[in-house]
Write an enzyme that holds these catalytic residues in place. Structure first.
Site, PDB file in Angstrom:
ATOM      1  N   SER A  60       0.826  -1.208   0.000  1.00 59.60           N
ATOM      2  CA  SER A  60       0.000   0.000   0.000  1.00 59.60           C
ATOM      3  C   SER A  60       0.862   1.261   0.000  1.00 59.60           C
ATOM      4  O   SER A  60       2.020   1.246   0.410  1.00 59.60           O
ATOM      5  CB  SER A  60      -0.902   0.029   1.230  1.00 59.60           C
ATOM      6  OG  SER A  60      -1.617  -1.171   1.345  1.00 59.60           O
TER       7      SER A  60
HETATM    8  N1  SAH Z   1      -0.850  -5.122   3.964  1.00 67.60           N
HETATM    9  C1  SAH Z   1      -0.100  -5.351   2.737  1.00 67.60           C
HETATM   10  C2  SAH Z   1      -0.845  -4.904   1.499  1.00 67.60           C
HETATM   11  C3  SAH Z   1      -1.778  -5.914   1.139  1.00 67.60           C
HETATM   12  S1  SAH Z   1      -2.460  -6.022  -0.457  1.00 67.60           S
HETATM   13  C4  SAH Z   1       1.254  -4.688   2.760  1.00 67.60           C
HETATM   14  O1  SAH Z   1       1.535  -3.926   3.693  1.00 67.60           O
HETATM   15  O2  SAH Z   1       2.047  -4.957   1.861  1.00 67.60           O
HETATM   16  C5  SAH Z   1      -3.779  -7.094   0.044  1.00 67.60           C
HETATM   17  C6  SAH Z   1      -3.362  -8.505   0.386  1.00 67.60           C
HETATM   18  O3  SAH Z   1      -4.522  -9.187   0.853  1.00 67.60           O
HETATM   19  C7  SAH Z   1      -2.854  -9.302  -0.816  1.00 67.60           C
HETATM   20  O4  SAH Z   1      -1.583  -9.814  -0.543  1.00 67.60           O
HETATM   21  C8  SAH Z   1      -3.895 -10.409  -0.980  1.00 67.60           C
HETATM   22  O5  SAH Z   1      -3.350 -11.635  -1.415  1.00 67.60           O
HETATM   23  C9  SAH Z   1      -4.445 -10.518   0.433  1.00 67.60           C
HETATM   24  N2  SAH Z   1      -5.775 -11.127   0.552  1.00 67.60           N
HETATM   25  C10 SAH Z   1      -6.868 -10.957  -0.234  1.00 67.60           C
HETATM   26  N3  SAH Z   1      -7.910 -11.675   0.235  1.00 67.60           N
HETATM   27  C11 SAH Z   1      -7.471 -12.316   1.346  1.00 67.60           C
HETATM   28  C12 SAH Z   1      -8.078 -13.203   2.275  1.00 67.60           C
HETATM   29  N4  SAH Z   1      -9.343 -13.616   2.180  1.00 67.60           N
HETATM   30  N5  SAH Z   1      -7.319 -13.662   3.303  1.00 67.60           N
HETATM   31  C13 SAH Z   1      -6.033 -13.290   3.450  1.00 67.60           C
HETATM   32  N6  SAH Z   1      -5.395 -12.444   2.595  1.00 67.60           N
HETATM   33  C14 SAH Z   1      -6.113 -11.968   1.559  1.00 67.60           C
END
Ligand code: SAH
Length: 211
Positions: A60
């Site tokens: 992000s």
């Molecule tokens: N917090 C992260 C940014 C995340 S992007 C950082 O600091 O880099 C969103 C993430 O959520 C992605 O890696 C995606 O694979 C994950 N995601 C999406 N749906 C999900 C779910 N149901 N359970 C766990 N992770 C999930």
């Protein structure tokens, strides 16, 4: 410009954009974002932008990480659940603010990379697991705070159930690729109350199995 100068510029940028919580500013200052981005994007580590991390996912934008961390009002003794570990950057920022972070990621390969980064940076108060975060982490519940970093169509009920009384959850809600907004939900005497905070654009929260 040196890495340190870029970092100072980013912190100033965050202050100008409404980050007033000094604990959050100091956490962002102390977590090396360059350790969470991949090689081709190293020179952009302290730019205020989201960057690709593989599997179609993104780390992000620093302002969004700071705004969500600030909105979460994390105390140093708290137990925090994060959904969507991704690069691990947001979890590492939260780890500076609380006692322990539990984080769930559905892409196994991203999780392995994130765990490697936590070890390399000697961050020891994060417990990470591959799984479907929409189900939360019942064995570790209740949580004082829950942060979701992928956009859900609606508030996942199991996460609300796993929120401690007096706790708060911050999450983006909206349609995939469309309008989304960050909500803060406070739970008081078992009843949730919802505040609308700011618009964002996140990758979708995907229910189901691990990939
Ligand atoms: N917090 C992260 C940014 C995340 S992007 C950082 O600091 O880099 C969103 C993430 O959520 C992605 O890696 C995606 O694979 C994950 N995601 C999406 N749906 C999900 C779910 N149901 N359970 C766990 N992770 C999930």
């Amino acid at each position: 410009m040196s890495g340190e100068a870029r970092k100072i510029r980013l912190i100033m940028d965050l202050r100008r954009s409404g980050i007033t919580d000094t604990r959050v500013l100091s956490a962002v200052e102390r977590v090396p974002r360059e350790a969470f981005v991949s090689e081709p994007f190293l020179d952009q580590a302290y730019e205020n932008t989201a960057l690709p991390i593989g599997k179609g996912q993104t780390i992000s934008q620093p302002l969004v990480v700071a705004l969500m961390s600030q909105a979460l009002e994390v105390g140093e003794r708290m137990k925090v659940l994060e959904i969507g570990t991704g690069s691990g950057y947001q979890a590492a920022v939260l780890a500076k603010l609380c006692r322990r972070v539990y984080t769930i990621e559905r892409h196994k390969s991203l999780l392995v990379e994130a765990e490697r980064r936590f070890r390399a940076l000697h961050v020891h108060n994060i417990t990470a697991v591959a799984g479907d975060g929409t189900r939360g982490w019942p064995e570790q519940a209740p949580f004082d705070r829950i942060l979701v970093t992928a956009a859900a169509g609606e508030i996942p009920k199991s996460l609300l159930d796993q929120l401690a009384d007096g706790g708060a959850m911050v999450l983006p809600v909206g349609s995939p690729g469309g309008d989304q907004e960050v909500l803060r939900i406070r739970k008081k005497d078992g009843k949730p109350s919802v505040e609308r905070l700011f618009p964002v654009r996140f990758v979708p929260l995907v229910a189901g199995g691990v990939e």
